[in-house]
Design a protein around this motif. Structure first.
Motif, PDB file in Angstrom:
ATOM      1  N   GLY A 198     -20.909  -8.209  46.218  1.00 15.66           N
ATOM      2  CA  GLY A 198     -19.659  -8.790  47.072  1.00 15.66           C
ATOM      3  C   GLY A 198     -18.110  -8.005  47.096  1.00 15.66           C
ATOM      4  N   ALA A 199     -17.881  -7.655  45.872  1.00 19.92           N
ATOM      5  CA  ALA A 199     -16.457  -6.794  45.727  1.00 19.92           C
ATOM      6  C   ALA A 199     -16.859  -5.360  46.233  1.00 19.92           C
ATOM      7  N   MET A 200     -17.805  -4.771  46.150  1.00 21.04           N
ATOM      8  CA  MET A 200     -17.941  -3.467  46.621  1.00 21.04           C
ATOM      9  C   MET A 200     -18.222  -3.569  48.314  1.00 21.04           C
ATOM     10  N   LEU A 201     -18.706  -4.553  48.909  1.00 25.01           N
ATOM     11  CA  LEU A 201     -18.821  -4.755  50.263  1.00 25.01           C
ATOM     12  C   LEU A 201     -17.468  -5.045  50.687  1.00 25.01           C
ATOM     13  N   LEU A 202     -16.721  -5.773  50.011  1.00 23.33           N
ATOM     14  CA  LEU A 202     -15.420  -5.790  50.311  1.00 23.33           C
ATOM     15  C   LEU A 202     -14.506  -4.274  50.561  1.00 23.33           C
ATOM     16  N   VAL A 203     -14.929  -3.246  49.346  1.00 24.67           N
ATOM     17  CA  VAL A 203     -14.572  -2.207  49.437  1.00 24.67           C
ATOM     18  C   VAL A 203     -14.772  -1.473  50.708  1.00 24.67           C
ATOM     19  N   PRO A 253     -12.047 -17.427  50.989  1.00 25.31           N
ATOM     20  CA  PRO A 253     -12.900 -17.812  49.838  1.00 25.31           C
ATOM     21  C   PRO A 253     -12.608 -17.556  48.570  1.00 25.31           C
ATOM     22  N   MET A 254     -11.535 -16.558  48.190  1.00 24.32           N
ATOM     23  CA  MET A 254     -11.240 -16.484  46.903  1.00 24.32           C
ATOM     24  C   MET A 254      -9.949 -17.564  46.400  1.00 24.32           C
ATOM     25  N   MET A 255      -9.591 -18.275  47.367  1.00 24.24           N
ATOM     26  CA  MET A 255      -8.643 -19.550  46.915  1.00 24.24           C
ATOM     27  C   MET A 255      -9.481 -20.447  46.110  1.00 24.24           C
ATOM     28  N   PHE A 256     -10.696 -20.490  46.233  1.00 26.62           N
ATOM     29  CA  PHE A 256     -11.460 -21.624  45.813  1.00 26.62           C
ATOM     30  C   PHE A 256     -12.340 -20.983  44.776  1.00 26.62           C
ATOM     31  N   ALA A 257     -12.408 -19.740  44.455  1.00 24.61           N
ATOM     32  CA  ALA A 257     -13.140 -19.231  43.539  1.00 24.61           C
ATOM     33  C   ALA A 257     -12.804 -19.314  42.154  1.00 24.61           C
ATOM     34  N   VAL A 258     -13.869 -19.401  41.309  1.00 27.34           N
ATOM     35  CA  VAL A 258     -13.315 -19.486  39.915  1.00 27.34           C
ATOM     36  C   VAL A 258     -12.919 -17.935  39.312  1.00 27.34           C
ATOM     37  N   PRO A 259     -11.924 -17.933  38.659  1.00 28.89           N
ATOM     38  CA  PRO A 259     -11.229 -16.740  38.265  1.00 28.89           C
ATOM     39  C   PRO A 259     -12.285 -15.848  37.785  1.00 28.89           C
ATOM     40  N   ILE A 260     -11.840 -14.590  38.192  1.00 28.33           N
ATOM     41  CA  ILE A 260     -12.458 -13.376  37.941  1.00 28.33           C
ATOM     42  C   ILE A 260     -11.662 -12.260  37.574  1.00 28.33           C
ATOM     43  N   TYR A 261     -12.359 -11.176  37.113  1.00 30.93           N
ATOM     44  CA  TYR A 261     -11.657  -9.935  36.793  1.00 30.93           C
ATOM     45  C   TYR A 261     -10.650  -9.960  35.739  1.00 30.93           C
ATOM     46  N   SER A 262     -10.183 -11.234  35.248  1.00 31.36           N
ATOM     47  CA  SER A 262      -9.269 -11.704  34.207  1.00 31.36           C
ATOM     48  C   SER A 262      -9.128 -13.110  34.088  1.00 31.36           C
ATOM     49  N   ILE A 320      -8.763   2.571  44.028  1.00 24.75           N
ATOM     50  CA  ILE A 320      -9.256   1.146  44.496  1.00 24.75           C
ATOM     51  C   ILE A 320     -10.551   1.102  44.178  1.00 24.75           C
ATOM     52  N   THR A 321     -11.425   2.114  44.612  1.00 24.97           N
ATOM     53  CA  THR A 321     -13.047   1.758  44.299  1.00 24.97           C
ATOM     54  C   THR A 321     -13.127   1.712  42.955  1.00 24.97           C
ATOM     55  N   PHE A 322     -12.569   2.457  42.066  1.00 20.77           N
ATOM     56  CA  PHE A 322     -12.661   2.616  40.589  1.00 20.77           C
ATOM     57  C   PHE A 322     -12.406   1.347  39.940  1.00 20.77           C
ATOM     58  N   PHE A 323     -11.237   0.607  40.024  1.00 25.90           N
ATOM     59  CA  PHE A 323     -10.785  -0.343  39.656  1.00 25.90           C
ATOM     60  C   PHE A 323     -11.266  -1.697  39.880  1.00 25.90           C
ATOM     61  N   VAL A 324     -11.891  -1.680  41.305  1.00 23.76           N
ATOM     62  CA  VAL A 324     -12.959  -2.633  41.780  1.00 23.76           C
ATOM     63  C   VAL A 324     -14.097  -2.698  40.859  1.00 23.76           C
ATOM     64  N   ALA A 325     -14.738  -1.609  40.867  1.00 27.11           N
ATOM     65  CA  ALA A 325     -16.175  -1.311  40.279  1.00 27.11           C
ATOM     66  C   ALA A 325     -15.877  -1.722  38.715  1.00 27.11           C
ATOM     67  N   PHE A 326     -14.707  -1.150  38.059  1.00 29.71           N
ATOM     68  CA  PHE A 326     -14.572  -1.371  36.713  1.00 29.71           C
ATOM     69  C   PHE A 326     -14.435  -2.675  36.291  1.00 29.71           C
ATOM     70  N   GLY A 327     -13.651  -3.564  37.147  1.00 32.22           N
ATOM     71  CA  GLY A 327     -13.269  -4.721  36.847  1.00 32.22           C
ATOM     72  C   GLY A 327     -14.690  -5.613  36.856  1.00 32.22           C
ATOM     73  N   SER A 346     -23.061  -6.658  31.921  1.00 34.76           N
ATOM     74  CA  SER A 346     -22.328  -5.614  32.123  1.00 34.76           C
ATOM     75  C   SER A 346     -22.955  -4.388  32.496  1.00 34.76           C
ATOM     76  N   SER A 347     -24.165  -4.143  32.135  1.00 40.89           N
ATOM     77  CA  SER A 347     -24.907  -3.143  32.696  1.00 40.89           C
ATOM     78  C   SER A 347     -25.453  -3.208  33.982  1.00 40.89           C
ATOM     79  N   LEU A 348     -26.027  -4.581  34.250  1.00 41.02           N
ATOM     80  CA  LEU A 348     -26.255  -4.679  35.469  1.00 41.02           C
ATOM     81  C   LEU A 348     -25.214  -4.475  36.567  1.00 41.02           C
ATOM     82  N   ALA A 349     -23.821  -4.924  36.150  1.00 39.33           N
ATOM     83  CA  ALA A 349     -22.793  -5.051  37.108  1.00 39.33           C
ATOM     84  C   ALA A 349     -22.528  -3.562  37.316  1.00 39.33           C
TER      85      ALA A 349
END
Length: 533
Positions: free
Chosen positions: A97-102, A133-142, A463-470, A488-491
């Motif tokens: 989903g994050a990469m599709l957003l990229v 949708p992110m307004m109601f998501a569980v906190p991610i990336y941090s 932007i692509t690097f940090f989205v993928a890294f996170g 982490s390997s799967l992601a």
């Protein structure tokens, strides 16, 4: 004044400063298929909305949920977080989903490439659709947002977050904060601590409700950016829609400032608003807004010297510049001094500037170079760690030196640009660069012009690097869950695979970095080989 990248522009005077701006005057062109860029933009917007929904769904099983949250008792949450299939599915949904957003962000820029009338509206719609949708998501990336609740409790219970860590609180572990920072002093300003106290007073430190209120506060910062980035861009002759697409619609901004609910969103929003008011002659308002930004996170103190120069005027002598620098600092610091009286906070926030977090990140320039220096020095029998640390300190102070140079040198008409470059120098030469740190200076560079060459390509890569890294770096998995493959390997595999698709297989996005197709590159190489003797 910076120039825009559009070919169809006209120059006209901007009152009252006598500067000039460039405004797009082209009409939206119609594609051979008969669809206007504005109509085609909605394809990318819907794709991004679907990606954001995937992030929302994936966050339930792979995001950060506080130990004291009642969400852990919900059957769906239990299945997604305790069963191998649930964790695996959630990880794939979140990363894909994050990469599709990229991709959606990149395609939105391509579909609006003429940036005619209506492009700003399309970008605003995209920001709203992707953020919802992110307004109601569980906190991610941090999970920093959970530490905010702990710091609010400290203030509410009469403790000073500048001297005490959240580990002094009873049952602090249930708040969901990272144990690594449990004994750390807060790096935030007094206004954010007021806000955190207010949130905890309303929620009684209930973690999920607290996250929602902190996210609402972060969204206020996002809204300030949506409002003032186009205005500040137009002031500099930059197409507003393109500036907003670069600065706010990018997925790292939305994930970090909405899904993660970082207080940096409010800091950046207030800073951008302050720079706009100062640039339009309302200097006191600008100073107060930037002071409010400092009160959220003190790093924006870097902007005060540039606002002082705006206040001094384009023909100011050095004596006048120093006087207005002093006046700007006096107003800001006096306000902050008074603001430190409630709850006995004082000037505790100063430590965040003078005593930053130790260590380094391996992908920061100084962190990476320091690692190479350490390896080479060790091979030569030299003190590798000492030399590496010395290099990082040197690069950090080089960033400060560049700020001073930008304060004293440069055109008056480029003050906002100079402020953005100063911010970039401090961030990029710091030993520690968190993904959302680059969002501090991107808005100021976007409103003053990011060219459609190596500059925008560098942004695409970052932007692509940090989205993928996170996506692979910050995944929450319960320790007892049995998995055939580490999440982490799967992601990582999903993120890298999607990146390869964007670079090689996607007929649209692959041209953003490499203008020629692989077949064309091979053909050119063969031609060059034939020409060579």
């Amino acid at each position: 004044m910076s120039t825009s990248n559009s070919r169809d522009e006209a120059r006209e005077p901007l009152a009252p400063s006598g500067k000039t701006v460039e405004r797009a005057t082209s009409s939206p062109k119609v594609s051979p298929s008969g669809a206007s860029p504005r109509a085609k933009a909605y394809v990318a917007i819907w794709q991004g909305f679907f990606g954001s929904l995937m992030i929302f769904a994936g966050s339930i099983g792979a995001g950060w949920i506080a130990n004291g949250s009642p969400m852990f008792r919900h059957p769906v949450v239990i299945a997604l977080r305790t069963e191998g299939w649930g964790v695996t599915t959630s990880t794939i949904l979140l990363t894909a989903g994050a990469m599709l957003l990229v991709r959606s962000w990149l395609r939105l820029g391509q579909r609006l490439k003429d940036w005619g009338p209506g492009s700003l509206r399309s970008v605003v719609i995209a920001v709203a659709a992707w953020a919802a949708p992110m307004m109601f998501a569980v906190p991610i990336y941090s999970r920093d947002v959970y530490a905010y609740t702990g710091q609010g409790r400290l203030v509410l219970e009469g403790q000073n977050p500048y001297t005490s860590g959240i580990s002094t609180l009873s049952n602090w572990f249930s708040l969901g904060a990272d144990p690594a920072w449990a004994e750390a002093k807060t790096p935030y300003g007094p206004y954010f601590l007021w806000l955190a106290r207010w949130v905890v007073g309303i929620t009684d430190a209930q973690p999920d409700f607290s996250v929602l209120l902190f996210r609402v506060a972060a969204t206020v910062g996002v809204l300030l950016c949506v409002l003032y980035i186009p205005k500040l861009a137009e002031l500099h002759g930059i197409i507003p829609g393109r500036a907003l697409w670069i600065a706010v619609a990018n997925p790292l901004f939305l994930i970090s400032f909405v899904a993660s609910a970082h207080n940096d969103a409010l800091m950046v929003g207030l800073a951008v608003a302050g720079m706009y008011f100062a640039a339009t002659g309302r200097h006191i308002t600008g100073i107060l807004l930037v002071t409010a930004s400092i009160g959220i996170k003190p790093i924006t103190v870097l902007l005060l010297p540039f606002i002082g120069l705006m206040w001094a005027g384009p023909a100011a002598s050095w004596t006048r510049k120093f006087l207005f620098w002093g006046a700007t600092a006096a107003i800001s610091f006096c306000v902050l001094a008074v603001s430190g009286i409630p709850f006995n906070l004082g000037f505790g926030w100063v430590w965040a500037i003078l005593d930053p977090t130790p260590g380094y990140t391996g992908y920061s320039p100084s962190g990476f170079l320091g690692q190479q220096v350490e390896v080479i020095a060790n091979l030569l029998g030299l003190p590798g760690p000492t030399l590496a640390t010395g290099l990082r300190v040197l690069m950090k102070w080089a960033g400060i030196a560049l700020v001073v140079v930008l304060m004293f040198r440069g055109d008056y008409s480029r003050l906002v640009r100079r402020a953005g470059l100063a911010f970039a120098a401090v961030v990029m030469l710091s030993p520690i660069i968190q993904p959302w740190y680059v969002l501090w200076f991107i808005p100021l560079l976007a409103v003053t012009g990011i060219r459609n060459d190596w500059q925008i390509k560098s942004l695409y890569v970052a932007i692509t690097f940090f989205v993928a890294f996170g996506a692979q770096d910050q995944i929450s998995v319960l320790s007892f869950v049995e998995l055939n493959v580490k999440v982490s390997s799967l992601a990582f595999v999903v993120a890298v695979g999607f990146t390869v698709y964007l670079l090689v297989l996607d007929i649209h996005t692959r041209r953003l970095l490499i203008s020629s197709t692989p077949a064309e590159l091979i053909r050119r190489l063969e031609q060059r080989l034939r020409r060579s003797p």
